[in-house]
Every structure is written in structure tokens, then in C-alpha cells.
Design an enzyme around this catalytic site. Structure first.
Site, PDB file in Angstrom:
ATOM      1  N   SER A 324       0.796  -1.219   0.000  1.00 35.77           N
ATOM      2  CA  SER A 324       0.000   0.000   0.000  1.00 35.77           C
ATOM      3  C   SER A 324       0.830   1.272   0.000  1.00 35.77           C
ATOM      4  O   SER A 324       0.318   2.328  -0.283  1.00 35.77           O
ATOM      5  CB  SER A 324      -0.934   0.001   1.206  1.00 35.77           C
ATOM      6  OG  SER A 324      -0.178   0.085   2.383  1.00 35.77           O
ATOM      7  N   HIS A 352      -5.293  -5.006  -0.098  1.00 36.50           N
ATOM      8  CA  HIS A 352      -5.513  -3.982  -1.122  1.00 36.50           C
ATOM      9  C   HIS A 352      -5.833  -4.563  -2.486  1.00 36.50           C
ATOM     10  O   HIS A 352      -6.301  -3.859  -3.355  1.00 36.50           O
ATOM     11  CB  HIS A 352      -4.292  -3.068  -1.217  1.00 36.50           C
ATOM     12  CG  HIS A 352      -4.170  -2.147  -0.055  1.00 36.50           C
ATOM     13  ND1 HIS A 352      -4.690  -0.875  -0.053  1.00 36.50           N
ATOM     14  CD2 HIS A 352      -3.623  -2.321   1.163  1.00 36.50           C
ATOM     15  CE1 HIS A 352      -4.448  -0.302   1.113  1.00 36.50           C
ATOM     16  NE2 HIS A 352      -3.802  -1.158   1.870  1.00 36.50           N
ATOM     17  N   LYS A 384     -11.855  -2.423   2.199  1.00 36.16           N
ATOM     18  CA  LYS A 384     -11.493  -1.580   1.066  1.00 36.16           C
ATOM     19  C   LYS A 384     -12.462  -1.742  -0.094  1.00 36.16           C
ATOM     20  O   LYS A 384     -13.375  -0.948  -0.245  1.00 36.16           O
ATOM     21  CB  LYS A 384     -10.055  -1.884   0.683  1.00 36.16           C
ATOM     22  CG  LYS A 384      -9.110  -1.240   1.695  1.00 36.16           C
ATOM     23  CD  LYS A 384      -8.043  -2.118   2.218  1.00 36.16           C
ATOM     24  CE  LYS A 384      -7.412  -1.481   3.446  1.00 36.16           C
ATOM     25  NZ  LYS A 384      -6.743  -2.438   4.283  1.00 36.16           N
TER      26      LYS A 384
END
Lengths: 567, 473
Positions: A324, A352, A384
Site C-alpha cells: 500500500s 488492497h 477496502k
């Protein structure tokens, strides 16, 4: 978690993809005895400043383009000078505060407890007090709307140089949100997901008040886990209430004393904590560097445990799908080849990458066209791409059965909130196309398009952009400490919310801004953002790249190119 | 000249050789042989220690067989097959298809299916959606988070509060934010698992004292004081903490806070208090164990509690003075590196706080109900009641163990199952047997909530008694 480079810094110390002017680090692909005829091309530009790796053959079914342009020497020197000046002023002001010439703003110890050992070392807080405090307004900006493509930010002012904030009561409306991890645009307060969550909230309430093993295992949880397993293409899955805790509370259940963990140096804090809590030995390999990983694997098996010389019970490799802070994608095909060759186990954290990569959003495994069965432990979060909260682990039935019995979360922590579960179920079904629409698939495609477009435009403008061309996490290098604050503020002035990060989240000289793309960003929004970034980039002189155009990457690998890079 | 000199020396040497006695020559000969032998044997050993060849390494790699990723779990493992709850886990709960009265969820104040709480959460859901899509630092701070922190601080009468998105992570992150390697933590032996994990993450020196035994704690503190006097330089930088729970999850007993505060000032150790069970339960206004004992909350350095019991939401919080709490905003791992609490859960917690503030009688009612069932369960055949009479979560342990933990658990499970059949939902307290530092005895954990009527409490007590009678006698 990551060391700052010491001394000279004209080159990024752990060169991320191993494609360096160094004989030992040849391009970082596996040299297994099998016919891994990975054709690689190193862009050996005359100055050798960009480190690209492209692999088209062998293990990779698609081009793998990742770039980490070297920090220009002058910039590096100026950055260090910047920190030097800040540190000097820090000492000066600490001196003034000590003699009460400058007013102290920070909270102090109670009078009754002055003679206790101080709760935290003054020195520890030097950085916070003298560096972070100056630009603190760039973080924790409170918002008061959905964290979608545009967001409302509460205006705040500080009258004491960021020691405290006062809310003016005004709201900065419709700020373009380049900071939230809303990859697929499921952070919404309307639509089917929201309605379904609302219905479940009315029926079930918000909390659970018990653990999975006791009396907090709802039918909804079982439904979610079956769906997650189906989504990932694994035998079974288990869901947990917090993404961070999924790592830190399950790694200790899987490995322990006498086991070895090989962890990427840029792994997230939760993986590091989980590894430490497990009691296993931890060794760190260079970021995404397969030579480094292979050497550790080989040595571990050949030499066994230190001192006792017993063979390791098992070896677990910890990697992330998308890193990230770096925007890089794990070299999964090579990791899997190594894992198989050395009979170790693979723990893949897709926090992610799940939803954000792959033609149908199944994550990094699908992105590379691999088999999910080759990854022993598939971990990811719902925070996310799914616009919810929590995390999951997927894998073979035996693994999940074992976790149902031994996971710290299942025994001691409250299970997922029902409306959150429902949000995950509906958004996941949408991605899978099981809601009868094409919306999910379109979102995944939109994100991929946005990513390519945004990255290409930024590179063309002359910024140094890190990471893989397909990664929706886009780090833009700022380097100098003063520019961290300036970039964040200038962008907010232009109604764009960005995330800026500096030490200790990055190496000391590699401060950066980070953009997270979303399927909810329209072309118009992106163009506005790009225009403003361009303007601020000129204003702050951020266009450091010496390669205005991306060089051609697909040069075939041959000895002569390779020889060139050796000097 | 030099040449001539050297020649002379050589000639002299040869002459000396001729003149030397035989024994001398023999001795020297032996010495020379010895040296040669030593040299020879040394080279031999060097060969033995040489590095592995690539081929040998490959063979070793080929040979190595790792253990399986996880050992197999037997299909009938008691913890493998969870109870399945259909519908909301409220006062009436459907467990494995059977409707029961809930005596197992920590829903002390019955706020789980409170209409007002649901409405507030729903309004938030309609405004903010579900997730926050970011940690607090990066656009994950919502106005509701700030409001909840302010409200919690005000409710607890402290300067500041900080919220976490997971109850377990609260104390487990708070401890290592302050206590580092080399620091000393005095901790009660019965401390819950979250505290144990926090201590492990801190890598501090841990001194366990017997459960609620203040004499033992003082003894350990004294020992440390003597140790400190020997090495005052080290003592000046060694932080000391006492970590205790308000009401202990594992025993249902209350900590002797007044004595702890005295020890705190006497030995200059800071107190961290875990109040997950006592927050919203003890004290006139539900402020917990400090209010229960009438202790100034500033005397406690840090109070942590989860919002998953009384508040019937998700997450946890820490509160105390700004000097202490603010440090966690950059050092609390579970705070910095995790996505923030979904706003709808924060909104639910705020509304729950409103209800608590509006109806302070609720805590009296809860205590009355605790006392009632506590009293009713006394004299149960073969079972003893463990825990304070005002604690809404307490344990029923076997008076006499069968000798093996496994059998004890089976026996208790039969009681639980029988009660379940008679519409009383109970659960055993679950632990990770290998991970717990000090494994509590197997027990059935009874949870009292304000929603349980006098009649239901009576029924529960009589059902448990009958079940115990029929199974244990």
C-alpha cells in the site's frame, strides 16, 4: 518496520525489483532447474536510473511492469539538508521550551505523578513535537459524508500551530477524494447494498455481544463464509471482525516455536505483529526480491534452526498482494514457484488487491492467472473494495476447520456486525454478477482503466511515480519534508483530498503523496485532479523525473543487455 | 661484507651440527617429525569441515519434509461445530432452531434490539454508508467518531477518550503503546486473553501475582524496589505498570481498587484498568469500578473497555488524561493501522450512551437481577457459583472435578444442552487451552441482562438446578 537508509542515498537501498546494476541481483526471477525461460528485459538506459522489469515468458502470462525511478542525487542531498535544518530548529525550540521562553502547548503529567518514571521518553517524541506537529493538519481530517468519489470535509483551524484544532462549523463541500480505499466504489449511502444492510440492521441490530464459539455465530456469518469461499475459489473461508486482527490473531494459530517466517520487508504492521506474537523465528527478505527470498529458503532448509540445528518444522512465506505504500504488486508466479520448490507455505495478504485486481476482481491470483489452490492461506479485508469492515481467511477445509477451533478471534473476540456482513454479501454478489446485473464487472473494469489512465498521465507530466502500472495505489514522490505539508495543503485549497506520508511510514528521504483510485472516479473527476496536481507540481517543483516518456520496456532479454547493466 | 658474515654463520652451523651430541640430534629429528604430523593432521581436519557442495545442498532440500500446515482436527471436536443462531441474538434467541431465553450474550442493558439504538444506527447508515474505507489518519475520521470520543470522555469524566474498531484490539494495543522492552508489568494471574496478548506484544518483563492477592502484589513490588535500589540508574528509566480488570472475565470477581491505588502511589507504578465487564454495569451511573469504589478517576492512568457488552455495539475505547491517551494516536497499532469503526456502530454507541445517561436506574435494576439469580443458584447440586453477586457475568464450576478437563467439559456441556432443550440458552466459557497463561477451570458462564424478567430468572435457575441434579447425581 522499514529501516531508513543511512549515509549516502543516491540509490534506493533495497532496490525493489532486483533489476540493478549488480551481478548478484540479476533481475529477480527464479532460476529453478525447470525450464524457467523467463525472458526479461532490463532497461539499461545510459544512466541506469529507472529500474524496470518486464517478464513476458515462462511464469508470467502477462507483462509485469514495475518502476522505481532512482532518487536524483541533488534531491536526496536537499532532503537531508531539510531534515537537518528541521532537527536543529527542533533542538533550539526544545531549549526555549525548557527555559519557558516558548510556551508549551502539549499535555503534561499530573502534579501527583511527577516523580513517576516518565510514561514515554521525551526523546521519542522529538519527532512528533518538532516535525510532525508542523504539518499535522494534513492527517486525521474529519469528514462528514460518505467516503465516495467526493467527500465533505469539516473545516478546522489552529491558533497554536497545530497543537489544537478548532472547528469553524463550515464544511468544505465536494472535495475530490483521492485518499480513501474505496477501490470499487461500494462506499455508498444509496443503492441495493445500502438498502440490504439497512434491512438487516432493523432486523438484527448493530451488535452481537458474543463470540463465534459461544453464541455469536449467526446464520448470516455462515452465509458470508460460504460466499467468500466461492468468490475466492477455495474450499472454505472464515470471516473476522477486523482486518488488522485477522493477521495478528491468526498467524499465531498457524505457526509457532520451531517454525520459520519469511516476511517481505515492507509487510504491513499487522503481519509483523502476528509474526512476532507467534513465537516463530522471523527472517526478512528484500521487498519483492526473489533472489533474496530464495537464498533465505535455501539456507533455512540446509542449515536448519540456529543453535539446535534441528530442521525447521515448517516455513511460512508472508507477502501482500499490493503493497500500500509502494504501489507494487507481489511477484506471485515466482513466489509460488519458490514455495513449491522449497516445500514451504504461502500466506498472501490481499488487503488492497482483493476486488481491485484481476479481470473479475478476484485479486492478485486471478491477475496472474494462477490457481488459488497454490496459495495456502488467502487473507484479505472487507474494508477496502467491499466498503465494509473486517477480514477473512480462505484455504483448504482442514485449515479453516483448524482455525475455527484455534483462531484467537473465534474464541475471544466479538463477531462481525450483521449490517456489515450484509454489506459484504451484497457487494460481493454484485462483483460476481449474482445480482443479475453487470455493475460489478463494470466497476472492476472502470478501476483498471482509471488506474492505467491516471498513472500514464502523471508519468507524462514528469512526476516520479512508484509501483506497478496496474496498481490502483499510486505513490507520487515528494522527497522533501517541507513539500509533504505544502502538497497536502495546496491540494486541499484546490478542493482535492490527498494522503501524504513521510517517515516513519516510508524511508526518511522517500516522503510521498499517495492516490488511491476508485471505480467511482469519473473521467471528469480524474481530469480535474490531474490538472490541479500538474499545477501544484509546477508550483512546488515536484517534477523530478528525468524520463519524460516511459522507455520501451519490451526489449528481449539477451546477454549483451545484461552485460551492460553489470557495470 | 654481509655476504662474508653470512657464509661464516652457515659454516659455523654445519660445524655445530657435527659437534652436537647424538641425543640432541635425535630429539630435533623427533620434533621435526612431530611438526610434519601436526601439519598433516590439520589439513585433514580442514577437509572434513569444508562447505557443503551444491549437490549436497540440493539433496538436503530434497530430503526435508515439513510438518503439515495445520494438524487435522477431529470431526467431532467440541469447538468445531458452532451453535447456529438464526435471527437477532437478542433477549429471545433462536439457537440451532430452538427459541430460547438468552443467558449467554453480554447484552447487559438489553440495548442490542433497542429501537432507539437501531434508529440512530440506521440514520447513520443512510448518511455515511457502511465502511469507512480508511484508517483514522487518512480520511477515516468521521464527525461521529469525534462525537463518540467526546461523549465517552464526558461520560467517564476524563479528559480524553480514543476509540478502536475492535474490542479485543483495544487493551491489546494500548499496553504495548506504553510498556516497552525492559519495562515491568505486574499483572493479575486471572487477566483475560486480550491483556495477555498485549503484554506479549510489549515484550516487557511480566510479573504475575495471585488473583486479587494484594499481599502478593506488594511482595513483588517490594522485591522490585530492592532490585531498583541496587541499580538506580536502570530504575530511573524502567516504567512500572499494574494491569488489572474491573470485573474479571475469567472469575467474575472485582478487583480491590482502593488497595491498588494505595500501592500505586507507594511504589510509583501506573494502573491500567480493563473494564469491559464493569463499564455500564457498576456504579451509580454505570461508570464502572472507579465509581463503585468512589475513587477519583484521575488516580487510574488508563481505563479501557469494549463497546461490545453494555453498549451492544462493536469496538472499544480507552480513556484517561490527554497526556496519556493522546500518545496512542500515533503509537496504538490497532488505532493507526486499522480502518476506523463503521460510523453506524459509532452512532449506535452514542445512542446507547444517551440511554444510559437518561436512565441511571437501569444499573440498579441489573444489580437486583444479578443478586436474584445468584441467590437462586446457591446450593445447586454439584455446581458452585463463582463470581460477585453483583456481577452480570459469573461462572458455574463443578464442585468436584472428574479428574480430566475433557470429561469436565463434556459433563458441563450436557447441562448446557439440557437447559437449551428447555429453552434456556447458556454457553460454556471457551478458552484456547494451550495459549492461556493460566487456564481457568471449565465453567458455564451465566449472563444476566435487564431484559430478563423475575419469572425468567427463576425459571433459568430452576432449569439449571434440575439439569445439574439429573446429570451430576
Amino acid at each position: 518496520m522499514r529501516p531508513g537508509p543511512g549515509g549516502c542515498c543516491c540509490r534506493r537501498p533495497p532496490l525493489p525489483n532486483g533489476c540493478v546494476a549488480n551481478g548478484e541481483l540479476r533481475n529477480g526471477y527464479v532460476r529453478s532447474s525447470s525450464a524457467v525461460a523467463a525472458a526479461a528485459a532490463a532497461t539499461a538506459t545510459a544512466t541506469s536510473q529507472i529500474h524496470h522489469v518486464t517478464q513476458n515468458g515462462g511464469l508470467y502470462k502477462r507483462p509485469f511492469n514495475e518502476a522505481f525511478e532512482e532518487t536524483p542525487m541533488l534531491v536526496a542531498v536537499l532532503t537531508y539538508v531539510g531534515y537537518g535544518v528541521l532537527t536543529l530548529f527542533g533542538y533550539l525550540r526544545d531549549f526555549l521550551r525548557h527555559w519557558r521562553i516558548e510556551k508549551c502547548h502539549h499535555a503534561t503529567e499530573r502534579e501527583e505523578q511527577k516523580d513517576f518514571v516518565s510514561l514515554y521518553q521525551d526523546f521519542e517524541n522529538f519527532y512528533t513535537r518538532n516535525l510532525y506537529m508542523r504539518i499535522r493538519d494534513n492527517w486525521n481530517r474529519p469528514i462528514c459524508s460518505v467516503p465516495g468519489a467526493k467527500v465533505d470535509i469539516m473545516e478546522r483551524h489552529s491558533h497554536d500551530y497545530n497543537w489544537s484544532f478548532k472547528y469553524t462549523g463550515n464544511i468544505i463541500k465536494d472535495v475530490i477524494n483521492m485518499g480513501s480505499y474505496n477501490y470499487l466504489g461500494f462506499a455508498k449511502n444509496t443503492g441495493t447494498c445500502n438498502e440490504a444492510a439497512a434491512k438487516i440492521l432493523e432486523e438484527y441490530g448493530a451488535g452481537i455481544c458474543s463470540t463465534r464459539q459461544e453464541i455469536g455465530n449467526l446464520d448470516k456469518h455462515e452465509e458470508l463464509e460460504k460466499l467468500v469461499a466461492r468468490f475466492l475459489g477455495v474450499e472454505a473461508a472464515m470471516a473476522y471482525g477486523m482486518g488488522f486482527a485477522t493477521n495478528s490473531m491468526n498467524i499465531p494459530a498457524i505457526v509457532g516455536k520451531g517454525c520459520l517466517i519469511l516476511s517481505d520487508e515492507l509487510n504491513h504492521a499487522s503481519l509483523v505483529l502476528g509474526a512476532r506474537l507467534s513465537g516463530a523465528t522471523i527472517r526478512v527478505f528484500k521487498h519483492n526480491n526473489m533472489q533474496s527470498l530464495e537464498k533465505l529458503l535455501k539456507d533455512a532448509i540446509v542449515y536448519g534452526q540456529p543453535r539446535t540445528r534441528r530442521p525447521w518444522k515448517k516455513i511460512l512465506i508472508l507477502v501482500e498482494g499490493i503493497y500500500s505504500m509502494e504501489g507494487s504488486i507481489v511477484r506471485l508466479p515466482e513466489v509460488i514457484a519458490l514455495k513449491k520448490k522449497y516445500k514451504s507455505y504461502l500466506y498472501l495478504d490481499e488487503a488492497h488487491s482483493i476486488g481491485a485486481l484481476g479481470p473479475t476482481g478476484r485479486g492478485v491470483v486471478e491477475y496472474f492467472g494462477l490457481n488459488p489452490e497454490d496459495v495456502d492461506i488467502m487473507m484479505g479485508t472487507f474494508t477496502k473494495s467491499f466498503g465494509a469492515a473486517g477480514g477473512y481467511i480462505g484455504g483448504r477445509k482442514e485449515l479453516i476447520d483448524y482455525l475455527r477451533v484455534h483462531s484467537h478471534s473465534a474464541v475471544y473476540a466479538t463477531s462481525l456486525s450483521p449490517p456489515v456482513v450484509e454489506q459484504i454479501i451484497t457487494s460481493m454478489k454484485c462483483i460476481m454478477g449474482e445480482d443479475g446485473t453487470n455493475l460489478g464487472k463494470e466497476c472492476v473494469q472502470q478501476l483498471a482503466e482509471n488506474t492505467r489512465y491516471f498513472r500514464r498521465r502523471l508519468k507524462e507530466m514528469g512526476f516520479i511515480i512508484y509501483g506497478n502500472e496496474d496498481s490502483p495505489v499510486v505513490p507520487l514522490m515528494l522527497y522533501m519534508p517541507a513539500k509533504i505539508g505544502a502538497f497536502g495543503r495546496e491540494m486541499l485549497k484546490r478542493n482535492i483530498g490527498v494522503v501524504v506520508v513521510g517517515f516513519p511510514a516510508t524511508p526518511i528521504i522517500e516522503s510521498r503523496a499517495r492516490f488511491c483510485l476508485s471505480a467511482a472516479h469519473t473521467k471528469e473527476i480524474l481530469d480535474t485532479a490531474l490538472k490541479e496536481i500538474n499545477e501544484v507540481g509546477d508550483l512546488l517543483q515536484l517534477k523530478y523525473s528525468r524520463h519524460r516518456l516511459v522507455p520501451l520496456l519490451d526489449r528481449p532479454f539477451d546477454e549483451t543487455t545484461y552485460e551492460e547493466t553489470e557495470d | 661484507m654481509a655476504m662474508v658474515g653470512e657464509q661464516w654463520v652457515l659454516v659455523e652451523m654445519v660445524q655445530a651440527l657435527y659437534e652436537a651430541p647424538a641425543y640432541h640430534l635425535i630429539l630435533e629429528g623427533i620434533l621435526i617429525l612431530w611438526i610434519i604430523r601436526l601439519l598433516f593432521s590439520k589439513t585433514y581436519k580442514l577437509q572434513e569441515r569444508s562447505d557443503l557442495t551444491a549437490k549436497e545442498k540440493e539433496e538436503l532440500i530434497e530430503e526435508w519434509q515439513p510438518e503439515p500446515l495445520v494438524p487435522p482436527v477431529p470431526k467431532d471436536h467440541p469447538a468445531l461445530n458452532y451453535n447456529i443462531v438464526s435471527g437477532p441474538p437478542g433477549h429471545k434467541i433462536v439457537v440451532n432452531g430452538k427459541e430460547c431465553i438468552n443467558f449467554a450474550s453480554f447484552n447487559f442493558l438489553g440495548l442490542l434490539d433497542n429501537a432507539r439504538v437501531k434508529e440512530a444506527a440506521l440514520a447513520s447508515l443512510k448518511k455515511y454508508g457502511v465502511g469507512t474505507c480508511g484508517p483514522r489518519g487518512f480520511y477515516g475520521t468521521f464527525d461521529v467518531h469525534l462525537e463518540l470520543e467526546e461523549r465517552l470522555a464526558k461520560f467517564m469524566k476524563t479528559e480524553e477518550a480514543i476509540i478502536y474498531s475492535y474490542g479485543f484490539a483495544t487493551i491489546a494495543s494500548a499496553i504495548p503503546a506504553y510498556s516497552k522492552r525492559g519495562d515491568i508489568v505486574f499483572v493479575d494471574k486471572a487477566a483475560c486473553f486480550a491483556i495477555q496478548k498485549g503484554l506479549q506484544a510489549s515484550r516487557s518483563d511480566i510479573k504475575l501475582f495471585e488473583h486479587n492477592d494484594m499481599a502478593h502484589l506488594e511482595c513483588l513490588l517490594k522485591e522490585q524496589e530492592i532490585e531498583d535500589q541496587k541499580n538506580p540508574r536502570k530504575a530511573r528509566v524502567t516504567r512500572r505498570f499494574i494491569v488489572v480488570e474491573g470485573l474479571y472475565m475469567n472469575t467474575g470477581s472485582i478487583c480491590p481498587l482502593p488497595e491498588l491505588v494505595k500501592l500505586k502511589y507507594k511504589y510509583k507504578a501506573r494502573i491500567f484498568l480493563e473494564e469491559s465487564l464493569s463499564f455500564g454495569v457498576l456504579g451509580e451511573h454505570g461508570r464502572g469500578v472507579t465509581e463503585h469504589f468512589g475513587i477519583n478517576i484521575d488516580d487510574i492512568d488508563l481505563i479501557s473497555a469494549n463497546m461490545e457488552n453494555s453498549l451492544a455495539s462493536i469496538g472499544g475505547f480507552c480513556c484517561g488524561r490527554s497526556f496519556v491517551i493522546d500518545h496512542q494516536r500515533l503509537s496504538g497499532q490497532g488505532y493507526c493501522f486499522s480502518a476506523s469503526l463503521p460510523p453506524l456502530l459509532a452512532a449506535a454507541a452514542i445512542e446507547a450512551l444517551n440511554i444510559m445517561e437518561e436512565n441511571p436506574d437501569i444499573f440498579q435494576v441489573l444489580r437486583k437481577k444479578c443478586k436474584q439469580i445468584h441467590k437462586a443458584l446457591q446450593g445447586t447440586y454439584g455446581l458452585k457459583v463463582v463470581g460477585e453477586s453483583f456481577s452480570p457475568a459469573f461462572h458455574l464450576q463443578l464442585e468436584e472435578s472428574t479428574g480430566s478437563r475433557e470429561n469436565d467439559i463434556k459433563l458441563l456441556q450436557r447441562i448446557v444442552d439440557q437447559c437449551m432443550n428447555r429453552n434456556i440458552a447458556l454457553t460454556q466459557a471457551h478458552y484456547l487451552e494451550k495459549e492461556e497463561k493460566n487456564l481457568p477451570l471449565p465453567s458455564i458462564r451465566i449472563v444476566v441482562t435487564v431484559e430478563q424478567t423475575e419469572k425468567e430468572l427463576e425459571k433459568a435457575a430452576s432449569t439449571i438446578k434440575e439439569a445439574a441434579q439429573s446429570i451430576l447425581s
